[in-house]
Design an enzyme around this catalytic site. Structure first.
Site, PDB file in Angstrom:
ATOM      1  N   LYS A 257     -31.655   2.622  18.932  1.00  0.00           N
ATOM      2  CA  LYS A 257     -30.199   2.546  19.451  1.00  0.00           C
ATOM      3  C   LYS A 257     -28.983   3.193  19.161  1.00  0.00           C
ATOM      4  CE  LYS A 257     -28.033   0.580  15.820  1.00  0.00           C
ATOM      5  NZ  LYS A 257     -26.476   0.751  15.899  1.00  0.00           N
TER       6      LYS A 257
ATOM      7  N   ASP B 291     -29.523  -5.215  13.061  1.00  0.00           N
ATOM      8  CA  ASP B 291     -29.788  -4.372  14.519  1.00  0.00           C
ATOM      9  C   ASP B 291     -30.969  -4.873  15.164  1.00  0.00           C
ATOM     10  OD1 ASP B 291     -27.292  -3.198  14.138  1.00  0.00           O
ATOM     11  OD2 ASP B 291     -28.215  -1.223  13.084  1.00  0.00           O
TER      12      ASP B 291
HETATM   13  O1  C5P Z   1     -27.382  -6.568   7.940  1.00  0.00           O
HETATM   14  P1  C5P Z   1     -27.755  -5.138   7.391  1.00  0.00           P
HETATM   15  O2  C5P Z   1     -28.797  -4.789   6.625  1.00  0.00           O
HETATM   16  O3  C5P Z   1     -27.937  -4.144   9.098  1.00  0.00           O
HETATM   17  O4  C5P Z   1     -26.108  -5.311   6.915  1.00  0.00           O
HETATM   18  C1  C5P Z   1     -25.861  -3.800   6.295  1.00  0.00           C
HETATM   19  C2  C5P Z   1     -24.797  -4.385   5.524  1.00  0.00           C
HETATM   20  O5  C5P Z   1     -23.824  -3.964   6.954  1.00  0.00           O
HETATM   21  C3  C5P Z   1     -24.407  -5.866   5.555  1.00  0.00           C
HETATM   22  O6  C5P Z   1     -24.870  -5.564   4.238  1.00  0.00           O
HETATM   23  C4  C5P Z   1     -22.667  -5.585   5.214  1.00  0.00           C
HETATM   24  O7  C5P Z   1     -21.907  -5.316   4.210  1.00  0.00           O
HETATM   25  C5  C5P Z   1     -22.266  -4.774   6.950  1.00  0.00           C
HETATM   26  N1  C5P Z   1     -22.398  -5.880   7.858  1.00  0.00           N
HETATM   27  C6  C5P Z   1     -21.275  -6.142   8.422  1.00  0.00           C
HETATM   28  N2  C5P Z   1     -21.319  -6.869   9.492  1.00  0.00           N
HETATM   29  C7  C5P Z   1     -22.088  -6.866  10.447  1.00  0.00           C
HETATM   30  C8  C5P Z   1     -23.262  -5.649  10.277  1.00  0.00           C
HETATM   31  C9  C5P Z   1     -23.513  -4.999   8.661  1.00  0.00           C
HETATM   32  O8  C5P Z   1     -20.463  -6.056   7.379  1.00  0.00           O
HETATM   33  N3  C5P Z   1     -22.162  -7.049  11.503  1.00  0.00           N
END
Ligand code: C5P
Length: 318
Positions: free
Chosen positions: A9, A136
């Protein structure tokens, strides 16, 4: 066996808002699937209840922490009677690059095993598991083009542009975890936090109209200033693309991959040649690719010994 494609993506735009009560940030972003993709093959293997992952291509984190195995475990939800499978993952998407490779693979496992095991979980049930795996992953379940909001769970499909959008992806070496990039974003002064902001509405209109010049003016990624401070190659990567003829450039996701928009396929290839002539370090990764329409992800293929080749057909150059 079952083949499932796992497209990378790209965030054409990524606007990051304030921290929410759950610790995540609110987003407003255009997510686009690319023809650059990993390929997952599911085969019967081993005793009931076993899932084995074999990867080839770009190395990925192994063991129980691997997002594909976690996806399989959460989908199985404790059932030990499900037929044993081997997940054979051929990776083309570089890891830790802002191109959502792990998320794409996890979504492919959910869709593929849901069908292979005959679980008939609904899109919404898969969506809940997807969000538990990462912000994602819900987009990756759907693919194509979408405006994504919330922390990533609100996915509104956008029409596929009639004209092909060609891109050059350029990834400098080094990586930083998504969590650390968001933490750096929170430490930025208020004006810097707003400095990378895109025009998402304008970009959606330009995308629908196939107007790549206007799209190129609307790009932006709020996380870019947060990464660029500690990653000087980011500015260099964007400058390389810009001076090689890109209509516009931006970072995707939490980086460090940047992309340049091309007028068409020939322009993209000329840009890539120009960039590679001027790159002095072999550690950089580059690809020419284009946006991919939404695909049916679970494509049964005839059994054969080799790994199936690109299910997308056509020349994706990526
Ligand atoms: O959801 P994912 O595991 O990909 O996110 C990794 C980190 O990125 C989360 O722990 C958070 O710190 C940050 N994040 C965020 N807001 C989002 C997506 C991710 O703060 N919308």
């Amino acid at each position: 066996m079952l083949l499932v494609t796992a497209p990378a993506k790209l965030n054409l735009t990524l606007e990051v808002g304030e921290t929410r009560d759950d610790g995540y940030h609110g987003l407003d972003s255009i997510f686009s699937s690319l023809c650059l993709a990993d390929r997952l093959v599911i085969r019967a293997s081993g005793p009931p209840g076993t899932v084995v992952l074999c990867t080839r291509g770009v190395p990925v984190p192994e063991g129980a922490e691997n997002i594909c195995l976690t996806a399989a475990r959460r989908l199985a939800a404790g059932r030990r009677d499900l037929p044993g499978v081997e997940l054979d993952l051929a990776k083309d998407i570089p890891v830790g690059s802002g191109l959502g490779g792990g998320s794409a693979d996890a979504a492919a496992v959910l869709v593929g095993l849901n069908r292979w095991w005959g679980l008939s979980r609904s899109r919404s049930e898969l969506g809940d598991i997807a969000l538990s795996l990462g912000s994602d992953v819900p987009f990756c379940l759907l693919g194509g083009q979408a405006r994504v909001r919330g922390r990533g769970e609100i996915v509104e499909p956008l029409p596929f542009p009639g004209r092909r959008l060609w891109l050059v992806l350029l990834r400098p070496p080094g990586t930083k975890s998504t969590r650390l990039v968001y933490e750096e974003f929170d430490r930025l002064p208020h004006d810097r936090r707003r400095s990378g902001r895109p025009d998402t509405g304008g970009a959606i209109r330009a995308l629908a109209a196939g107007d790549w010049e206007t799209l190129a003016q609307s790009l932006g990624n709020s996380l870019e200033p947060a990464l660029a401070a500690s990653h000087p190659d980011m500015d260099r990567a964007r400058a390389l693309l810009a001076t090689s003829g890109a209509l516009g450039t931006a970072m995707t996701g939490s980086g460090p991959t940047v992309f340049g928009i091309a007028r068409d396929q020939d322009h993209a290839r000329a840009m890539a040649r120009e960039v590679s002539n001027r790159l002095t370090s072999p550690d950089w990764w580059m690809a020419v690719t284009r946006l991919a329409p939404r695909q049916e992800k679970d494509i049964p293929v005839a059994a054969n010994d080799g790994h199936p080749q690109r299910p997308f057909g056509g020349d994706d150059g990526g």
